[in-house]
Write a protein that holds these residues in place. Structure first.
Motif, PDB file in Angstrom:
ATOM      1  N   PHE A 275      -2.081  -3.978 -10.134  1.00 60.67           N
ATOM      2  CA  PHE A 275      -3.024  -5.067  -9.884  1.00 60.67           C
ATOM      3  C   PHE A 275      -3.783  -5.461 -11.147  1.00 60.67           C
ATOM      4  O   PHE A 275      -4.217  -6.599 -11.289  1.00 60.67           O
ATOM      5  CB  PHE A 275      -4.009  -4.640  -8.782  1.00 60.67           C
ATOM      6  N   GLY A 276      -3.914  -4.528 -12.074  1.00 66.81           N
ATOM      7  CA  GLY A 276      -4.613  -4.821 -13.327  1.00 66.81           C
ATOM      8  C   GLY A 276      -4.001  -5.985 -14.088  1.00 66.81           C
ATOM      9  O   GLY A 276      -4.705  -6.740 -14.774  1.00 66.81           O
ATOM     10  N   LEU A 277      -2.684  -6.163 -13.970  1.00 67.63           N
ATOM     11  CA  LEU A 277      -2.032  -7.295 -14.627  1.00 67.63           C
ATOM     12  C   LEU A 277      -2.452  -8.621 -14.002  1.00 67.63           C
ATOM     13  O   LEU A 277      -2.529  -9.647 -14.675  1.00 67.63           O
ATOM     14  CB  LEU A 277      -0.510  -7.143 -14.555  1.00 67.63           C
TER      15      LEU A 277
ATOM     16  N   ASP B  79       0.848  -1.191   0.000  1.00 63.91           N
ATOM     17  CA  ASP B  79       0.000   0.000   0.000  1.00 63.91           C
ATOM     18  C   ASP B  79       0.884   1.241   0.000  1.00 63.91           C
ATOM     19  O   ASP B  79       2.108   1.143  -0.140  1.00 63.91           O
ATOM     20  CB  ASP B  79      -0.973   0.001   1.191  1.00 63.91           C
ATOM     21  N   GLY B  80       0.276   2.402   0.109  1.00 67.35           N
ATOM     22  CA  GLY B  80       1.018   3.644   0.204  1.00 67.35           C
ATOM     23  C   GLY B  80       1.860   3.948  -1.027  1.00 67.35           C
ATOM     24  O   GLY B  80       1.491   3.649  -2.165  1.00 67.35           O
ATOM     25  N   THR B  81       3.024   4.546  -0.789  1.00 71.37           N
ATOM     26  CA  THR B  81       3.903   4.987  -1.871  1.00 71.37           C
ATOM     27  C   THR B  81       4.383   3.821  -2.729  1.00 71.37           C
ATOM     28  O   THR B  81       4.475   3.933  -3.959  1.00 71.37           O
ATOM     29  CB  THR B  81       5.120   5.728  -1.284  1.00 71.37           C
ATOM     30  N   MET B  82       4.669   2.675  -2.083  1.00 68.82           N
ATOM     31  CA  MET B  82       5.170   1.526  -2.838  1.00 68.82           C
ATOM     32  C   MET B  82       4.108   1.022  -3.805  1.00 68.82           C
ATOM     33  O   MET B  82       4.392   0.737  -4.972  1.00 68.82           O
ATOM     34  CB  MET B  82       5.576   0.409  -1.872  1.00 68.82           C
ATOM     35  N   ARG B  83       2.878   0.921  -3.353  1.00 68.11           N
ATOM     36  CA  ARG B  83       1.803   0.477  -4.239  1.00 68.11           C
ATOM     37  C   ARG B  83       1.611   1.461  -5.384  1.00 68.11           C
ATOM     38  O   ARG B  83       1.431   1.069  -6.550  1.00 68.11           O
ATOM     39  CB  ARG B  83       0.494   0.314  -3.443  1.00 68.11           C
ATOM     40  N   GLN B  84       1.660   2.734  -5.076  1.00 67.20           N
ATOM     41  CA  GLN B  84       1.514   3.762  -6.111  1.00 67.20           C
ATOM     42  C   GLN B  84       2.616   3.624  -7.161  1.00 67.20           C
ATOM     43  O   GLN B  84       2.367   3.747  -8.370  1.00 67.20           O
ATOM     44  CB  GLN B  84       1.556   5.155  -5.480  1.00 67.20           C
ATOM     45  N   SER B  85       3.828   3.340  -6.707  1.00 68.32           N
ATOM     46  CA  SER B  85       4.946   3.179  -7.637  1.00 68.32           C
ATOM     47  C   SER B  85       4.722   1.990  -8.564  1.00 68.32           C
ATOM     48  O   SER B  85       4.987   2.070  -9.772  1.00 68.32           O
ATOM     49  CB  SER B  85       6.252   2.985  -6.857  1.00 68.32           C
ATOM     50  N   PHE B  86       4.245   0.869  -8.022  1.00 69.91           N
ATOM     51  CA  PHE B  86       3.949  -0.294  -8.862  1.00 69.91           C
ATOM     52  C   PHE B  86       2.906   0.056  -9.921  1.00 69.91           C
ATOM     53  O   PHE B  86       3.054  -0.276 -11.106  1.00 69.91           O
ATOM     54  CB  PHE B  86       3.443  -1.459  -8.011  1.00 69.91           C
ATOM     55  N   GLU B  87       1.845   0.712  -9.492  1.00 69.98           N
ATOM     56  CA  GLU B  87       0.749   1.033 -10.405  1.00 69.98           C
ATOM     57  C   GLU B  87       1.216   1.982 -11.506  1.00 69.98           C
ATOM     58  O   GLU B  87       0.821   1.855 -12.671  1.00 69.98           O
ATOM     59  CB  GLU B  87      -0.431   1.646  -9.634  1.00 69.98           C
ATOM     60  N   GLU B  88       2.062   2.938 -11.145  1.00 68.07           N
ATOM     61  CA  GLU B  88       2.482   3.961 -12.100  1.00 68.07           C
ATOM     62  C   GLU B  88       3.559   3.474 -13.062  1.00 68.07           C
ATOM     63  O   GLU B  88       3.798   4.114 -14.083  1.00 68.07           O
ATOM     64  CB  GLU B  88       2.989   5.200 -11.343  1.00 68.07           C
ATOM     65  N   THR B  89       4.200   2.354 -12.733  1.00 68.59           N
ATOM     66  CA  THR B  89       5.303   1.878 -13.569  1.00 68.59           C
ATOM     67  C   THR B  89       4.995   0.550 -14.252  1.00 68.59           C
ATOM     68  O   THR B  89       5.910  -0.211 -14.610  1.00 68.59           O
ATOM     69  CB  THR B  89       6.595   1.745 -12.732  1.00 68.59           C
TER      70      THR B  89
END
Length: 284
Positions: free
Chosen positions: A142-144, A128-138
């Motif tokens: 979760f869509g994958l 969650d938080g910044t780490m989750r945002q980084s995964f989503e933006e790069t």
């Protein structure tokens, strides 16, 4: 053993639901765990990369970090687990965000090996938080994982994805998920379990919201719960009694690590309590 057809599994589960019998799945990090779970009557066995870590004495969260190739580890573990399972569907934990696999080929390979279905693990849903945002933006969001479940559905594999909130539940239901598993976090308890978790009552509210969201897309979705403070049979009983339309429980640490820790420690203590007759005689 050969993969069990998805239709056969679902027919059995629908019958169990109609009869009020809970569906219980469990992770297997070793062949012995799988054999023991099957002997206990488990309905689904799941091979995750985290199973290898937890049964090696490391926390299950190790499966989320770069200690090994998650998809390759599952294939390696298959040679230990699949040959000893006689009648229970075995599912593969698939890292859907792995950028170095051709997903249709990987899923076809898993089915050919004898896996009856898949689950999304490792999952970015546990970040969650910044780490989750980084995964989503790069491009590692979760869509994958949703795409992986949709691809597995096309191959007629049983799909049992973890979800962490209502939006993810709706997405997985639209992708064709057969069983949506409401994930309440890393399992607590034992020597290497998490020490912080939400309350069981908080889990009830979250699971109900996830279940309602999934059913808003498809009424036939099967709902299970997993993790967090739901670590022992009494915890699962409480959740099943208080949630609306929940059909069972998925255990991982709950099914193999926690019972192994307790049983081995107890057996060792019992042996240590055995008196040595010769020493007593010498002392006398």
């Amino acid at each position: 053993m050969a993969a069990i057809p998805r239709k056969t599994i679902l027919e059995k589960f629908r019958k169990m639901i109609a009869e009020g019998v809970p569906i219980v799945g469990g992770g297997a990090g070793t062949g012995l765990s799988a054999k023991a779970e099957e002997a206990g009557g488990i309905d689904l066995i799941i091979i995750y990369n985290s199973g290898r870590y937890r049964m090696a004495g490391r926390g299950s969260a190790a499966g989320l970090l770069a200690y090994g190739n998650a998809n390759e580890i599952v294939k390696e573990m298959a040679y230990e687990v699949l040959p000893v399972v006689k009648k229970t569907p075995v599912l593969a934990g698939v890292n859907g965000t792995d950028p170095f696999v051709i997903m249709p080929l990987l899923l076809t390979e898993l089915k050919t090996m004898g896996f009856s279905g898949v689950q999304n693990f490792p999952t970015v849903g546990l970040f969650d938080g910044t780490m989750r945002q980084s995964f989503e933006e790069t491009g590692m969001g979760f869509g994958l994982e949703v795409d992986m479940i949709a691809e597995a559905h096309k191959l007629d594999l049983l799909t049992t994805p973890y979800v962490f909130n209502p939006d993810e539940a709706r997405a997985m239901a639209r992708a064709g998920a057969d069983i949506v598993v409401a994930h309440m976090g890393v399992t607590t308890g034992g020597s290497i379990g998490a020490t912080s978790a939400k309350s069981l009552d908080a889990c009830v509210n979250e699971i109900d919201a996830i279940a309602d969201a999934a059913r808003s897309v498809r009424r036939d979705v099967i709902l299970l719960c997993h993790g967090g403070p739901i670590s022992m049979p009494d915890d699962a009983r409480y959740i099943l009694e208080h949630c609306r339309g929940l059909h069972g429980f998925y255990g991982a640490s709950s099914m193999e690590r926690l019972p192994a820790e307790a049983a081995i420690a107890r057996q060792t203590a019992d042996f240590k309590a055995v008196a040595i007759g010769a020493s007593k005689a010498v002392a006398e």
